[in-house]
Design a protein around this motif. Structure first.
Motif, PDB file in Angstrom:
ATOM      1  N   LEU A  92       0.812  -1.096  -0.093  1.00 29.39           N
ATOM      2  CA  LEU A  92      -0.145   0.075  -0.102  1.00 29.39           C
ATOM      3  C   LEU A  92       0.771   1.228   0.028  1.00 29.39           C
ATOM      4  O   LEU A  92       0.456   2.245  -0.797  1.00 29.39           O
ATOM      5  CB  LEU A  92      -1.066  -0.091   1.446  1.00 29.39           C
ATOM      6  N   ILE A  93       1.879   1.114   0.663  1.00 32.62           N
ATOM      7  CA  ILE A  93       2.832   2.476   0.738  1.00 32.62           C
ATOM      8  C   ILE A  93       3.510   2.647  -0.484  1.00 32.62           C
ATOM      9  O   ILE A  93       3.550   3.518  -1.034  1.00 32.62           O
ATOM     10  CB  ILE A  93       3.882   2.298   1.925  1.00 32.62           C
ATOM     11  N   LEU A  94       3.908   1.399  -1.381  1.00 31.67           N
ATOM     12  CA  LEU A  94       4.254   1.489  -2.682  1.00 31.67           C
ATOM     13  C   LEU A  94       3.123   1.982  -3.662  1.00 31.67           C
ATOM     14  O   LEU A  94       3.329   3.188  -4.319  1.00 31.67           O
ATOM     15  CB  LEU A  94       4.722   0.353  -3.325  1.00 31.67           C
ATOM     16  N   LYS A  95       2.097   1.850  -3.531  1.00 29.48           N
ATOM     17  CA  LYS A  95       0.957   2.308  -4.355  1.00 29.48           C
ATOM     18  C   LYS A  95       0.800   3.890  -4.024  1.00 29.48           C
ATOM     19  O   LYS A  95       0.615   4.562  -5.110  1.00 29.48           O
ATOM     20  CB  LYS A  95      -0.362   1.511  -4.177  1.00 29.48           C
ATOM     21  N   GLU A  96       0.743   4.247  -2.830  1.00 30.02           N
ATOM     22  CA  GLU A  96       0.337   5.511  -2.262  1.00 30.02           C
ATOM     23  C   GLU A  96       1.521   6.412  -2.884  1.00 30.02           C
ATOM     24  O   GLU A  96       1.136   7.408  -2.863  1.00 30.02           O
ATOM     25  CB  GLU A  96      -0.152   5.719  -1.086  1.00 30.02           C
ATOM     26  N   THR A  97       2.530   5.905  -2.561  1.00 30.58           N
ATOM     27  CA  THR A  97       3.815   6.739  -3.034  1.00 30.58           C
ATOM     28  C   THR A  97       3.919   7.004  -4.399  1.00 30.58           C
ATOM     29  O   THR A  97       4.142   8.262  -4.920  1.00 30.58           O
ATOM     30  CB  THR A  97       5.210   6.134  -2.464  1.00 30.58           C
TER      31      THR A  97
END
Length: 504
Positions: A92-97
């Motif tokens: 999720l952090i990858l996606k939102e970054t």
């Protein structure tokens, strides 16, 4: 090395228009051509992450732009193992970054310049709703950052690091639809207040070292958006410093004594510098002091007695408009209370309806001439924008203040609601205006994070237009656009009623 046809086909199917260039860039990463992939472990992580990375970038709806911005971000990393491990462990952090980099250049630039902010995303507080924040928490964090700082410059850098993380957190929640405008406005404003409260003692300490202390009280007052708890990501701070000394003839008690006026003038300059100067850790805010009595022609620090005299005999209508938005935010509690009481008292002076209307309309036209609209989505300055709504509320507050009813509120929505509650506005019309204001504020908060008044739907990323729709709880952008236009038309209609009074 030749491109693998199957790889190129896969990249192209995700929406990248130059798949061969994407493939070459990724190969260069794998060959250690950027600092982030100079270790074998980093290259292993990148190999495992690449499919998910490309999927995350493509999901933003701006595959090419998203990749270029991720490339800039990745190239700026001094090392890659920690970040790549984080992305692999937290999809999720990858996606939102990736979405942040693609859709919000301003927020993405912060992330690219300071990738260590990613560590803060692992904290439970990072994703906690802004509405759950305790007001004191931000001040506690900033004060804690100062405990290891020595001297003025180190203090400024320490506060900037902590401030940057919190600004990113608030903006991130706005961009990803986790915070509405009122929550963001309160959070940004609370952070600004905390920053002022943390740096005021730092500036006072510098003054004490140079010139000693002087008996008296100091308060920092906010105008405008900060006064109304309506700050956005790109807002500046409109401030005024007010002081009260025991004896006007008394000098400070240091080795280089100076008068009370000089001491507080230099304190103000130190505080403004602490808030606005560019250091190795960046800057905090642009600071505007022009709303103080007499503006640039007046002293930068205003004595309490002079403040009262000014509003009793010299202030113009536009200054009383500004005074409806005044709110003491830091300093001596007793002086802050006195200033708030003084503002309430002077605002209760009766005012002729036609004169008030004509002067407010004239000031609005001056603002239009001095500050032209910047693009089709200049939510503040456009006709029917936030300034028109503020002027509408200020007109009715100044008109009704002599009644003694508690209708003076620095926050525009609260002012309109109070005016309706005490019978000065029709409740149904007030409710519609509040809803219209909410539409504009939600758009304003999102665009301040993502694109500013440069937003142009025909050129904007699909993900950003979707974010605009989402922030208004609209099913699609066309519906959001209609809501935005309707809100502006309603506000403009009500503001024009003031112009009608002015010409009667």
């Amino acid at each position: 090395m030749e491109d693998d046809p199957e790889t190129i086909e896969t990249i192209a199917s995700l929406g990248f228009t130059e798949p061969s260039q994407i493939a070459r860039t990724i190969r260069a990463w794998h060959h250690g051509h950027v600092p982030a992939t100079r270790t074998a472990r980093a290259r292993e992580l990148l190999t495992a992450l690449t499919p998910d990375l490309l999927q995350a970038i493509a999901a933003t709806g701006e595959a090419d732009t998203g990749f270029v911005r991720f490339q800039d971000f990745f190239a700026a990393l001094p090392a890659g193992v920690q970040v790549l491990s984080l992305f692999k462990a937290e999809p999720l952090i990858l996606k939102e970054t990736c979405a942040t980099l693609a859709l919000a250049p301003r927020l993405g630039a912060v992330l690219a310049q300071r990738p260590a902010i990613l560590d803060a995303m692992l904290s439970p507080r990072f994703s906690a709703p802004l509405s759950m924040d305790e007001p004191q928490t931000r001040l506690d964090v900033l004060r804690a950052s100062l405990t290891q700082a020595h001297g003025f410059e180190e203090s400024l850098d320490a506060v900037r690091r902590a401030h940057r993380e919190e600004m990113f957190r608030i903006g991130f929640q706005v961009l990803h639809g986790r915070a509405k405008a009122d929550e963001a406005g309160i959070a940004y404003s609370n952070l600004a207040e905390a920053t002022i409260s943390a740096l005021l003692p730092v500036a006072q300490e510098v003054m004490a070292e140079a010139h000693g202390f002087i008996p008296g009280r100091v308060a920092v007052c906010a105008w405008g958006k900060l006064g109304g708890h309506e700050l956005a990501a790109d807002s500046d701070l409109d401030l005024m410093i007010v002081y009260d000394v025991v004896d006007a003839d008394l000098e400070s008690d240091g080795k280089r004594p100076i008068s009370g006026e000089q001491w507080h003038t230099r304190l103000t300059q130190r505080l403004v510098s602490a808030l606005s100067v560019q250091t190795a850790e960046g800057s905090l805010y642009e600071v505007d002091m022009q709303l103080r009595p007499s503006g640039r022609a007046g002293p930068v620090a205003v004595r309490l007695s002079a403040l009262e005299r000014y509003y009793d005999s010299q202030a113009w209508t536009w200054e009383f408009q500004a005074l409806t938005r005044l709110r003491p935010v830091a300093g001596d509690p007793s002086l802050m209370a006195e200033i708030a009481g003084l503002a309430q008292k002077v605002l209760q002076k009766p005012r002729p309806t036609e004169t008030l209307a004509s002067e407010i309309v004239a000031m609005r036209e001056k603002m239009v001439a001095a500050h032209p609209v910047r693009g089709g989505w200049d939510v503040k300055r456009q006709r029917g924008g936030l300034i028109d709504l503020e002027f509408f509320a200020q007109y009715h507050q100044l008109l009704a203040a002599s009644s003694g009813k508690p209708i003076i509120h620095a926050n525009t929505v609260e002012a309109i609601q109070a005016l309706a509650l005490y019978g000065f506005l029709d409740p149904e019309e007030a409710g519609r205006l509040v809803q219209a204001g909410s539409v504009l504020q939600n758009v304003r908060q999102l665009l301040a994070v993502a694109a500013g008044s440069d937003f142009e739907p025909s050129r904007a990323a699909a993900g950003l237009t979707q974010a605009v729709a989402h922030c208004l709880d609209a099913p699609d952008f066309n519906t959001a656009l209609a809501m935005y236009d309707d809100a502006r038309a309603l506000i403009r209609y009500h503001f024009n009623q003031i112009a009608g009074v002015a010409t009667e």
